[in-house]
Enzyme design. Structure first.
Site, PDB file in Angstrom:
ATOM      1  N   LYS A 109      36.890  34.832  51.713  1.00  0.00           N
ATOM      2  CA  LYS A 109      37.254  36.096  51.503  1.00  0.00           C
ATOM      3  C   LYS A 109      37.024  36.871  52.640  1.00  0.00           C
ATOM      4  O   LYS A 109      35.860  36.460  53.340  1.00  0.00           O
ATOM      5  CB  LYS A 109      36.895  36.855  50.271  1.00  0.00           C
ATOM      6  CG  LYS A 109      37.759  38.021  49.792  1.00  0.00           C
ATOM      7  CD  LYS A 109      38.915  37.149  49.001  1.00  0.00           C
ATOM      8  CE  LYS A 109      39.763  38.627  48.354  1.00  0.00           C
ATOM      9  NZ  LYS A 109      40.651  37.994  47.529  1.00  0.00           N
TER      10      LYS A 109
HETATM   11  P1  NAD Z   1      48.324  46.132  47.025  1.00  0.00           P
HETATM   12  O1  NAD Z   1      47.398  46.618  47.959  1.00  0.00           O
HETATM   13  O2  NAD Z   1      49.824  45.809  47.137  1.00  0.00           O
HETATM   14  O3  NAD Z   1      48.480  47.302  45.655  1.00  0.00           O
HETATM   15  C1  NAD Z   1      47.191  47.794  45.132  1.00  0.00           C
HETATM   16  C2  NAD Z   1      47.890  48.823  44.025  1.00  0.00           C
HETATM   17  O4  NAD Z   1      46.738  49.185  43.177  1.00  0.00           O
HETATM   18  C3  NAD Z   1      48.476  50.014  44.734  1.00  0.00           C
HETATM   19  O5  NAD Z   1      49.641  50.405  43.712  1.00  0.00           O
HETATM   20  C4  NAD Z   1      47.383  50.982  44.945  1.00  0.00           C
HETATM   21  O6  NAD Z   1      47.795  52.384  44.787  1.00  0.00           O
HETATM   22  C5  NAD Z   1      46.660  50.751  43.458  1.00  0.00           C
HETATM   23  N1  NAD Z   1      45.196  51.014  43.652  1.00  0.00           N
HETATM   24  C6  NAD Z   1      44.374  50.867  44.661  1.00  0.00           C
HETATM   25  N2  NAD Z   1      43.241  51.284  44.531  1.00  0.00           N
HETATM   26  C7  NAD Z   1      43.153  51.926  43.184  1.00  0.00           C
HETATM   27  C8  NAD Z   1      42.166  52.463  42.210  1.00  0.00           C
HETATM   28  N3  NAD Z   1      40.975  52.670  42.533  1.00  0.00           N
HETATM   29  N4  NAD Z   1      42.792  52.608  40.856  1.00  0.00           N
HETATM   30  C9  NAD Z   1      43.844  52.428  40.579  1.00  0.00           C
HETATM   31  N5  NAD Z   1      44.914  51.912  41.492  1.00  0.00           N
HETATM   32  C10 NAD Z   1      44.689  51.490  42.553  1.00  0.00           C
HETATM   33  O7  NAD Z   1      47.395  45.022  46.477  1.00  0.00           O
HETATM   34  P2  NAD Z   1      47.706  43.634  45.585  1.00  0.00           P
HETATM   35  O8  NAD Z   1      47.721  42.543  46.686  1.00  0.00           O
HETATM   36  O9  NAD Z   1      48.874  44.123  44.561  1.00  0.00           O
HETATM   37  O10 NAD Z   1      46.346  43.334  44.970  1.00  0.00           O
HETATM   38  C11 NAD Z   1      46.107  43.826  43.645  1.00  0.00           C
HETATM   39  C12 NAD Z   1      45.009  43.190  43.176  1.00  0.00           C
HETATM   40  O11 NAD Z   1      45.448  41.680  42.788  1.00  0.00           O
HETATM   41  C13 NAD Z   1      43.601  42.948  43.771  1.00  0.00           C
HETATM   42  O12 NAD Z   1      42.380  43.133  42.975  1.00  0.00           O
HETATM   43  C14 NAD Z   1      43.803  41.753  44.587  1.00  0.00           C
HETATM   44  O13 NAD Z   1      42.492  41.087  44.863  1.00  0.00           O
HETATM   45  C15 NAD Z   1      44.555  40.929  43.425  1.00  0.00           C
HETATM   46  N6  NAD Z   1      45.249  39.625  44.055  1.00  0.00           N
HETATM   47  C16 NAD Z   1      46.386  39.758  44.808  1.00  0.00           C
HETATM   48  C17 NAD Z   1      46.901  38.730  45.224  1.00  0.00           C
HETATM   49  C18 NAD Z   1      48.115  38.684  45.998  1.00  0.00           C
HETATM   50  O14 NAD Z   1      48.570  37.745  46.120  1.00  0.00           O
HETATM   51  N7  NAD Z   1      48.236  39.970  46.878  1.00  0.00           N
HETATM   52  C19 NAD Z   1      46.609  37.416  44.817  1.00  0.00           C
HETATM   53  C20 NAD Z   1      45.486  37.363  43.773  1.00  0.00           C
HETATM   54  C21 NAD Z   1      44.836  38.432  43.529  1.00  0.00           C
END
Ligand code: NAD
Length: 420
Positions: free
Chosen positions: A110
């Site tokens: 990571k």
């Molecule tokens: P992203 O940045 O596209 O979206 C994140 C969302 O969460 C946005 O709507 C943002 O406004 C909101 N957000 C941010 N901080 C916040 C908070 N403190 N409280 C409430 N909402 C909040 O990110 P993503 O890629 O969608 O990732 C979201 C989660 O999924 C993360 O924990 C990430 O580790 C996990 N994840 C992502 C992927 C991927 O392929 N992108 C894969 C596995 C896990």
């Protein structure tokens, strides 16, 4: 066990508690267990960035490789103000278990930079990404460690990383990152993969519980890459999306939210807040809304001892990494709530990242329907394995998933032995 205060963070404690519990159940060799509690290597870098104001600001970044026993490492890059070494290490550890659970030939890694991406201009983010890539260049490469997007980063970030790395090699090296734009070797369906994967495991969970997903009420925390794709697919399949949120707050309509219209509104305004026909709710209240399915898809440690008793959903699919603390996990389990753990529920992203890496290495690209079909097959079979192991062992889904992931990593360490 040695003390390692440099990794101190809430998420690291959560992932260690999970590992320790599973190690005991697996009767893991104590020497292997000790190796798995710490990352193989962790790099801390300072990143000077010329800001639009003309000043130079310094950011702190990390890249952590947890285990390399199963192959090169794989893991996302996060831009967030709460990024720290312990949190990034914990996320790298979760990636090791996730890749092993899904049968991918990768160890876990990571990366992260402590910054507020939403307050930075595109140029500042590009400068940050390029300098960060240059600082961690010794740790990444197509057969070494392959970053991907995560919280606060996207396809564009990956394109800048790939370009920066390629410039140092004198040739184009698309395999150094996944989650790239299609035009430079990205894969069809990568952007949607994590959200889709969540929906596939939800179908399996509903079926295993003797239910139908259609018509169920769903709340989604975080409307980014992961949350918005899952919400839209579930809406299309006839679920009632009663609440969603982003970093600014949440919205609620017990009769359901029109997700495509919400996406248009988000593009115009930059937030889901204020979407016509909905009531405002806080991010905390969103988690406690009356609903059947809850998808935390934002940040870690959202379901805690102080709110677990008030969660109304009967299925929780962890889109985010580490959204449930160990204390909340116990309370949710006691209440009979089915929690589909992060290393299973959100594994769709790394599965299609693997497909992208393989396609790039072969210079042969698959059609989106082939990718979706293979993703669905892998997610469904992983869910069934975990569900059956949980039934057989009388344990919850998280324990069963971790047992399979940790056991595979441990087995690889055992057969490879200890150098020198
Ligand atoms: P992203 O940045 O596209 O979206 C994140 C969302 O969460 C946005 O709507 C943002 O406004 C909101 N957000 C941010 N901080 C916040 C908070 N403190 N409280 C409430 N909402 C909040 O990110 P993503 O890629 O969608 O990732 C979201 C989660 O999924 C993360 O924990 C990430 O580790 C996990 N994840 C992502 C992927 C991927 O392929 N992108 C894969 C596995 C896990």
């Amino acid at each position: 066990m040695i003390q390692a205060p440099e990794f101190d963070s809430e998420l690291y404690h959560t992932t260690l508690a999970q590992l320790d519990r599973v190690a005991e159940r697996l009767q893991l060799d104590p020497d292997i267990h000790a190796r798995l509690r710490y990352p193989r290597r962790a790099l801390v870098v300072s990143i000077p960035v010329r800001m639009d104001s003309g000043r130079t600001e310094v950011f702190i970044g990390y890249r952590v490789h947890h285990s390399t026993a199963l192959g090169p490492t794989k893991g996302g890059l996060r831009y967030d103000i709460d990024v720290n070494l312990g949190g990034v290490t914990a996320l790298a550890m979760l990636m090791s278990w996730k890749c092993a659970l899904m049968g991918l030939p990768y160890g876990g890694a990571k990366g992260g930079v402590r910054c507020s991406p939403r307050t930075m201009s595109v140029r500042e983010r590009e400068n940050l990404t390029r300098r960060y890539t240059a600082e961690i260049i010794l740790l990444i490469g197509p057969d070494l460690d392959i970053p991907a997007p995560d919280l606060g980063t996207d396809e564009q970030t990956m394109a800048w990383m790939m370009d920066t790395y390629s410039m140092t090699q004198g040739k184009s090296v698309p395999g150094v990152v996944t989650g790239k734009p299609l035009i430079v070797g990205g894969s069809a369906g990568r952007r949607e993969a994590t959200g889709r994967g969540i929906v596939y495991v939800l179908y399996q969970a509903a079926r295993s519980l003797g239910q139908q997903l259609k018509g169920q009420k769903v709340a989604v925390q975080g409307f980014g890459n992961v949350g918005s794709v899952a919400a839209r697919m579930l809406w299309r399949d006839g679920c009632v999306i009663v609440g969603v949120s982003d970093f600014r707050g949440g919205i609620y309509n017990p009769k359901g939210i029109d997700v495509p219209q919400l996406q248009t509104y988000l593009q115009e305004t930059g937030s889901v807040v204020g979407f016509p026909g909905t009531e405002p709710v806080t991010n905390e209240a969103l988690l406690e809304l009356p609903c059947d399915v809850l998808i935390p898809a934002a940040v870690g440690s959202q379901l805690r001892a102080d709110n677990a008793e008030r969660i109304k959903a009967h299925i929780i699919a962890e889109g985010a990494n580490g959204p449930t603390t160990p204390e909340a996990d116990v309370l949710l389990r006691e209440r009979g709530i089915t929690v589909i753990p992060d290393i299973l529920a959100n594994a769709g992203g790394v599965v299609v990242s693997y497909f992208e890496w393989v396609q790039g290495l072969q210079y042969y690209f698959w059609k989106e329907n082939e990718i979706t079909a293979r993703l669905q097959e892998l997610m469904a079979s992983a869910f069934r394995r975990v569900w059956n192991a949980a039934q057989k062992g009388g344990v919850d889904l998280r324990t069963a998933a971790l047992m399979e992931g940790v056991r595979r990593v441990a087995d690889a360490h055992v057969v490879r032995g200890l150098y020198p």
